[in-house]
Scaffold this motif. Sequence first.
Motif, short mmCIF file in Angstrom:
data_model
loop_
_atom_site.label_atom_id
_atom_site.label_comp_id
_atom_site.label_asym_id
_atom_site.label_seq_id
_atom_site.Cartn_x
_atom_site.Cartn_y
_atom_site.Cartn_z
N GLN A 193 5.59 -1.62 -12.22
CA GLN A 193 4.16 -1.88 -12.44
C GLN A 193 3.85 -1.97 -13.93
O GLN A 193 3.02 -2.79 -14.34
CB GLN A 193 3.33 -0.79 -11.77
CG GLN A 193 3.36 -0.87 -10.25
CD GLN A 193 2.70 0.32 -9.56
OE1 GLN A 193 2.40 1.34 -10.20
NE2 GLN A 193 2.47 0.20 -8.26
N TYR A 194 4.49 -1.15 -14.73
CA TYR A 194 4.29 -1.19 -16.18
C TYR A 194 4.79 -2.52 -16.75
O TYR A 194 4.11 -3.17 -17.55
CB TYR A 194 5.02 -0.03 -16.84
CG TYR A 194 4.93 -0.01 -18.35
CD1 TYR A 194 3.74 0.32 -18.99
CD2 TYR A 194 6.03 -0.36 -19.12
CE1 TYR A 194 3.66 0.32 -20.38
CE2 TYR A 194 5.96 -0.36 -20.51
CZ TYR A 194 4.77 -0.01 -21.13
OH TYR A 194 4.69 -0.02 -22.50
N ARG B 15 8.95 2.49 -9.11
CA ARG B 15 7.73 1.72 -8.83
C ARG B 15 6.82 1.69 -10.06
O ARG B 15 6.23 0.64 -10.39
CB ARG B 15 6.99 2.34 -7.64
CG ARG B 15 5.86 1.49 -7.09
CD ARG B 15 5.35 2.06 -5.78
NE ARG B 15 4.48 1.11 -5.09
CZ ARG B 15 4.02 1.29 -3.86
NH1 ARG B 15 4.35 2.38 -3.18
NH2 ARG B 15 3.23 0.39 -3.30
N GLU B 16 6.69 2.80 -10.75
CA GLU B 16 5.85 2.85 -11.93
C GLU B 16 6.42 2.01 -13.07
O GLU B 16 5.66 1.38 -13.83
CB GLU B 16 5.69 4.31 -12.39
CG GLU B 16 4.84 5.14 -11.45
CD GLU B 16 4.87 6.63 -11.77
OE1 GLU B 16 3.89 7.32 -11.46
OE2 GLU B 16 5.89 7.11 -12.32
N LYS C 210 8.99 8.03 -15.51
CA LYS C 210 8.29 7.20 -14.52
C LYS C 210 9.25 6.82 -13.39
O LYS C 210 10.45 6.65 -13.61
CB LYS C 210 7.73 5.93 -15.17
CG LYS C 210 6.85 6.17 -16.39
CD LYS C 210 5.64 7.04 -16.07
CE LYS C 210 4.77 7.21 -17.31
NZ LYS C 210 3.66 8.16 -17.08
N GLU D 51 6.90 -3.93 -2.91
CA GLU D 51 6.81 -4.31 -4.32
C GLU D 51 8.14 -4.09 -5.02
O GLU D 51 8.59 -4.94 -5.81
CB GLU D 51 5.71 -3.49 -5.00
CG GLU D 51 5.53 -3.80 -6.47
CD GLU D 51 4.44 -2.96 -7.11
OE1 GLU D 51 3.86 -3.43 -8.10
OE2 GLU D 51 4.16 -1.86 -6.61
N GLU D 52 8.79 -2.98 -4.75
CA GLU D 52 10.08 -2.68 -5.38
C GLU D 52 11.20 -3.57 -4.83
O GLU D 52 12.09 -3.99 -5.57
CB GLU D 52 10.43 -1.21 -5.17
CG GLU D 52 9.49 -0.25 -5.87
CD GLU D 52 9.71 1.18 -5.47
OE1 GLU D 52 10.60 1.82 -6.06
OE2 GLU D 52 9.00 1.67 -4.56
N GLN E 13 5.19 8.44 -3.34
CA GLN E 13 4.79 7.05 -3.55
C GLN E 13 5.39 6.09 -2.52
O GLN E 13 5.03 4.92 -2.49
CB GLN E 13 5.22 6.60 -4.96
CG GLN E 13 4.51 7.32 -6.09
CD GLN E 13 5.07 6.92 -7.45
OE1 GLN E 13 6.06 6.20 -7.56
NE2 GLN E 13 4.44 7.40 -8.51
N ASN F 275 4.45 -8.56 -18.41
CA ASN F 275 4.38 -9.82 -17.66
C ASN F 275 5.28 -10.92 -18.24
O ASN F 275 4.83 -11.96 -18.71
CB ASN F 275 2.92 -10.31 -17.61
CG ASN F 275 2.74 -11.44 -16.61
OD1 ASN F 275 3.50 -11.57 -15.66
ND2 ASN F 275 1.73 -12.27 -16.85
N LYS G 156 5.22 -5.39 -15.19
CA LYS G 156 4.46 -6.52 -14.68
C LYS G 156 3.04 -6.57 -15.25
O LYS G 156 2.53 -7.64 -15.60
CB LYS G 156 4.41 -6.47 -13.15
CG LYS G 156 5.76 -6.76 -12.50
CD LYS G 156 5.76 -6.40 -11.02
CE LYS G 156 4.86 -7.28 -10.21
NZ LYS G 156 4.97 -6.98 -8.76
N SER G 157 2.40 -5.42 -15.36
CA SER G 157 1.00 -5.41 -15.78
C SER G 157 0.83 -5.45 -17.29
O SER G 157 -0.05 -6.14 -17.81
CB SER G 157 0.30 -4.18 -15.22
OG SER G 157 0.86 -2.99 -15.75
#
Length: 435
Positions: free
Chosen positions: A224-225, A220-221, A217, A110-111, A412, A231, A227-228
């Motif tokens: 995710q922040y 990775r966090e 964070k 993902e990263e 992680q 976006n 993107k989620s």
Amino acid sequence: MTQLDAVKSGFILCLGISIFICTFIYINSPPPKEPNEQKFLPISIECGFYPDELCSALFQGLAAAPTIGNFCQQAIPQGATQISILLQNPGNCSRLIKELHFITKALSEEEANFSLAYIITIHKELEMFVKLLRAIYAPQNVYCIHIDEKSSKAYKNAIQSLVNCFENVFIASKRENVVYAGFSRLQADINCMKDLFRSKIQWNYIINLCGQDYPIKTNREIIQYLKSKWNGKNLTPGVVQPAHIKHRTRVSYKEFVHVGVSYVYPTTNVKDEPPHNLTIYFGTAYYALTRKFAEFALTDERAKDLLEWSRDTYSPDEHYWVTLNRLKDAPGATPDALWEGNIRAIKWRDQEGNSHSGCQGHYIRDVCVYGLGDLQWIIESPHLFANKFEYSRYPLVTECLERRFRIKLLQQADVPLEAHWHFQLDNYFNMKINV
């Protein structure tokens, strides 16, 4: 009476007065409170390293931890010396990267597939910068470092020694004499942003930091922040310029830079209205911007004209990005956003009693420089980064935060861990945390 007898009499009198004073203080002192074993740390604690019990207690906000931690601060400068020595005598880059514990692989797929670009503006505290960089460093990201032109030659050389060891870290091609609240601070970001578009790394978002920031964070966090929660949208928290802020853009300001002194001061010249009938917003100087928006900010005529108009305003970085991001046709714009976006955890003096219970370090320009008692508040914050840290003043704050952060980062990871990614070679604590 002989001289000897007089001396003896004087001594006896002083002794008697001292005994009386001590007895009076003892009698009138309140009795010691019984310690609560669940809230206080043991008295006996080793301060030559960073024990699990102490740092864990600091993160939990236990009552005795800051007091004991202050005694242990004296052990920390050895670490600072180690970093300084490594950068003054860099040797080969492979050795330097390993001894400074830099992450050398993407820790997850993902990263690897979502690169970030960073702008970091710095002017002091070499050790703090190294700790920040190695916390946010990943080989798939790219980093532009803007060093204040006023910084010392030794400081610049040390940063250059480190930067030379990475293909994806570079110093800004054009550097400014940065003045607090001046246009030069915004120009430093613009300079780096232009450089980052020349990088072969196709980054997705760009984030700006200063040398006194530290991440809460992990990489990775953060991804995710973004993107989620966002976006493809930009994070520029802010609101329409309040009445008490309008003076910043109503009259012209100038920067004064002289040997050891720099500041911004107002003139009597009233400014023209903003170009293109733009509504001026006010917000944070720190952001997370999409690649398309960053390109828009560098090329759009409205953006160029707003930048030129902002040259003689006060702290233009606090209105420039947020104003552009409220334009409905800007890429990734958030026209109706207010203070949304967890960019920075900051303890402002005027928010005591509301968003926080007080600064356990000290305030500079109404911003808290974190002390030991602030650690629990920091790690419980939902924000991506925290500001502000001074390693030279409160070294254990950063040391404990750094080691906790690295443990979480490695927990992680989806790839086999390299030995030098751990900090255990430095005899630091081994703390278990929940992620």
